[in-house]
Design an enzyme around this catalytic site. Structure first.
Site, PDB file in Angstrom:
ATOM      1  N   ASP A 113      -6.369   8.318  -0.328  1.00 28.56           N
ATOM      2  CA  ASP A 113      -5.884   7.283   0.583  1.00 28.56           C
ATOM      3  C   ASP A 113      -4.716   7.865   1.369  1.00 28.56           C
ATOM      4  O   ASP A 113      -3.858   8.542   0.802  1.00 28.56           O
ATOM      5  CB  ASP A 113      -5.422   6.053  -0.194  1.00 28.56           C
ATOM      6  CG  ASP A 113      -6.531   5.451  -1.043  1.00 28.56           C
ATOM      7  OD1 ASP A 113      -7.699   5.509  -0.620  1.00 28.56           O
ATOM      8  OD2 ASP A 113      -6.226   4.928  -2.126  1.00 28.56           O
ATOM      9  N   GLU A 167       0.823  -1.218   0.000  1.00 27.61           N
ATOM     10  CA  GLU A 167       0.000   0.000   0.000  1.00 27.61           C
ATOM     11  C   GLU A 167       0.853   1.262   0.000  1.00 27.61           C
ATOM     12  O   GLU A 167       0.560   2.204  -0.724  1.00 27.61           O
ATOM     13  CB  GLU A 167      -0.955   0.022   1.199  1.00 27.61           C
ATOM     14  CG  GLU A 167      -2.140  -0.904   1.066  1.00 27.61           C
ATOM     15  CD  GLU A 167      -3.152  -0.477   0.012  1.00 27.61           C
ATOM     16  OE1 GLU A 167      -3.048   0.636  -0.541  1.00 27.61           O
ATOM     17  OE2 GLU A 167      -4.064  -1.271  -0.273  1.00 27.61           O
TER      18      GLU A 167
END
Length: 148
Positions: free
Chosen positions: A71, A53
């Site tokens: 994000d 990620e």
């Protein structure tokens, strides 16, 4: 006076970079914060998730033009569902947290929010990077040699 101007220019040129964890440092930190085995998810899966990620970077951000969300942080927690950035239309803020809190070097707030994310029925499958890089794979390498 000239020295003050030069100092000001130097300070302006400094870029802000968050903490980039070493793999084992992150594994130990996540274990200390209670993620090892949380909701049946191994520590190795959490470290794998963070690798794919954010590459272990607490300051990572990624804008999603489709829903105008972003994000945030080491787990790339999304502003549409989980945190408040003051910009995302229709944001839910299920973690009841500012998105900026997810960008701190101290990842305790990010871990608390990640625990909230996996408490939903989708669990860790909420993260696309986990599904693409960690699910149904041997993730033991992510904690190998870390003493955890």
């Amino acid at each position: 006076m000239k020295a003050v101007i030069i100092l000001g220019l130097v300070l302006l040129s400094v870029t802000v970079q968050g903490k980039i964890f070493e793999r084992c440092e992150l594994a130990r930190t996540l274990k200390r914060l209670g993620l090892d085995g949380y909701r049946g998810i191994s520590l190795a899966n959490w470290v794998c998730l963070a690798k794919w990620e954010s590459d272990y970077n607490t300051q990572a951000t990624n804008y999603n033009p489709g829903d105008q969300s972003t994000d945030y942080g080491i787990f790339q927690i999304n502003s549409h569902y989980w945190c408040n950035n003051g910009k995302t239309p229709g944001a839910v803020n299920a973690c009841h947290i500012s998105c900026n809190a997810l960008l701190q070097d101290n990842i305790a707030d990010a871990v608390t929010c990640a625990k909230r994310v996996v408490s939903d029925p989708q669990g860790i499958r909420a993260w696309v990077a986990w599904r693409n890089h960690c699910q149904n794979r041997d993730v033991s390498q992510y904690v190998q040699g870390c003493g955890v």
